[in-house]
Scaffold this active site. Sequence first.
Site, PDB file in Angstrom:
ATOM      1  N   PHE A   1     -13.191  -4.504   1.249  1.00 38.57           N
ATOM      2  CA  PHE A   1     -14.172  -4.083   0.269  1.00 38.57           C
ATOM      3  C   PHE A   1     -15.494  -4.165   1.062  1.00 38.57           C
ATOM      4  O   PHE A   1     -16.590  -4.421   0.317  1.00 38.57           O
ATOM      5  CB  PHE A   1     -14.293  -4.638  -0.893  1.00 38.57           C
ATOM      6  CG  PHE A   1     -14.477  -3.709  -2.103  1.00 38.57           C
ATOM      7  CD1 PHE A   1     -14.032  -2.456  -2.225  1.00 38.57           C
ATOM      8  CD2 PHE A   1     -15.396  -4.041  -3.206  1.00 38.57           C
ATOM      9  CE1 PHE A   1     -14.313  -1.549  -3.430  1.00 38.57           C
ATOM     10  CE2 PHE A   1     -15.970  -3.292  -4.339  1.00 38.57           C
ATOM     11  CZ  PHE A   1     -15.228  -2.100  -4.219  1.00 38.57           C
ATOM     12  N   PRO A   2     -15.753  -3.958   2.359  1.00 40.07           N
ATOM     13  CA  PRO A   2     -16.916  -4.159   3.273  1.00 40.07           C
ATOM     14  C   PRO A   2     -18.134  -3.377   2.738  1.00 40.07           C
ATOM     15  O   PRO A   2     -19.252  -3.353   3.030  1.00 40.07           O
ATOM     16  CB  PRO A   2     -16.736  -4.232   4.634  1.00 40.07           C
ATOM     17  CG  PRO A   2     -15.421  -3.139   4.604  1.00 40.07           C
ATOM     18  CD  PRO A   2     -14.725  -3.621   3.355  1.00 40.07           C
ATOM     19  N   LEU A   3     -17.611  -2.173   2.144  1.00 43.51           N
ATOM     20  CA  LEU A   3     -18.711  -1.018   1.974  1.00 43.51           C
ATOM     21  C   LEU A   3     -18.752  -0.832   0.587  1.00 43.51           C
ATOM     22  O   LEU A   3     -19.420   0.208  -0.117  1.00 43.51           O
ATOM     23  CB  LEU A   3     -18.217   0.367   2.444  1.00 43.51           C
ATOM     24  CG  LEU A   3     -17.679   0.468   3.981  1.00 43.51           C
ATOM     25  CD1 LEU A   3     -17.319   1.675   4.237  1.00 43.51           C
ATOM     26  CD2 LEU A   3     -19.188  -0.083   4.868  1.00 43.51           C
ATOM     27  N   GLY A   4     -18.234  -1.709  -0.393  1.00 44.79           N
ATOM     28  CA  GLY A   4     -18.150  -1.636  -1.864  1.00 44.79           C
ATOM     29  C   GLY A   4     -17.626  -0.364  -2.013  1.00 44.79           C
ATOM     30  O   GLY A   4     -18.209   0.574  -3.083  1.00 44.79           O
TER      31      GLY A   4
ATOM     32  N   TYR B   1       0.773  -1.268   0.163  1.00 41.83           N
ATOM     33  CA  TYR B   1       0.084   0.096   0.104  1.00 41.83           C
ATOM     34  C   TYR B   1       0.980   1.231   0.159  1.00 41.83           C
ATOM     35  O   TYR B   1       1.411   1.629   1.057  1.00 41.83           O
ATOM     36  CB  TYR B   1      -0.743  -0.068   1.136  1.00 41.83           C
ATOM     37  CG  TYR B   1      -1.900  -1.083   1.283  1.00 41.83           C
ATOM     38  CD1 TYR B   1      -2.310  -2.051   0.228  1.00 41.83           C
ATOM     39  CD2 TYR B   1      -2.662  -1.687   2.412  1.00 41.83           C
ATOM     40  CE1 TYR B   1      -3.244  -3.047   0.246  1.00 41.83           C
ATOM     41  CE2 TYR B   1      -3.404  -2.421   2.433  1.00 41.83           C
ATOM     42  CZ  TYR B   1      -3.724  -3.289   1.403  1.00 41.83           C
ATOM     43  OH  TYR B   1      -4.611  -4.391   1.483  1.00 41.83           O
TER      44      TYR B   1
END
Length: 292
Positions: free
Chosen positions: A213-216, A68
């Site tokens: 990606f829990p919230l898209g 990252y």
Amino acid sequence: MNTKELSATQAGNVSFGNEITVHRLGYGAMRLTGDGIWGPPKDRKAALAVLRRAVELGVNFIDTADSYGPFVSEELIAEALFPYPADLVIATKGGWERPGPSQWTHNASASQLRKAVEGSLKRLRLHRIDVYQLHIPDPVVSFEASVETLAELKREGKIRMVALSNVTQEHIERARRVVPIVSVQNRYSFADREWDYVVNYCEHNGIVFIPWFPLGAGRVAGEILNQVAQAHQASKTQVALAWLLRRSPVMLPIPGTSSIEHLEQNVAAASLRLAEDEYTRLAGVPELIGTR
Ligand SMILES: NC(=O)c1ccc[n+]([C@@H]2O[C@H](COP(=O)([O-])OP(=O)(O)OC[C@H]3O[C@@H](n4cnc5c(N)ncnc54)[C@H](OP(=O)(O)O)[C@@H]3O)[C@@H](O)[C@H]2O)c1
């Protein structure tokens, strides 16, 4: 929505390998970097402030990776939080490189993983990494060889516990023959359920499941989500997180954000309890999408 106590402690706890316990709402530090997960953040002070606020709000699990930035996310974590609070767990990853903005290349060879662990130890200013995740299996390196390298690094005391990311159940089973696996990190949300069977496997085997990606990326949407959010006077992202927390006791969401406002909204979701029928209606969304 009851936000009286704005704290990640409201999500309860989850344990890695019966050795370390963290609050069940963590923070993903990928999006603190520049655009395309590349280079430094536009506003360094703001990025450091988000990390410090996360810890103030009871977040004691932070997910990052050497790639990252590359390196930027780990450096920011150390700059913001070192010396670390005693209960803070930093989980990093290696084996997937970032050669340029929005680009990935596999590299989970033994020599690269060793180099990656040494680099993360230095940047994070640690003697040992609590949770080290193989970022993704490398198609041109034997999966067992990658896992064996992490097992060796564990025996050498550089890694406390070994974990996986972007894997199937078969990978987890193969890895567990080499070394105990404490967590699995795959893409997952109420609307994105390819890895449902892996969540079930993890729950059955006491392995933490970390949905990425829990919230898209903050764009979760839909009529049912809107209705549930309205009923709780909550945001759609908060409902998406509350659904995950209810899905399994081994679920540890790590929503990522570069904004203190969004961070506080996300942590507030730890107090949001969905009713059974709300949970079930949201769980049915992928089938609804499939019938369109
Ligand atoms: N293992 C892997 O291969 C892998 C892959 C991807 C990610 N991850 C990890 O998973 C973490 C989370 O994944 P992610 O960052 O891709 O997805 P995400 O958490 O679903 O979404 C993050 C995005 O949503 C926005 N956001 C966050 N909170 C919000 C809120 N309350 N309201 C509106 N928008 C909001 C953020 O923008 P703002 O900055 O504007 O808030 C950011 O762009 C990452 O940080 C990383 O640690 C792992």
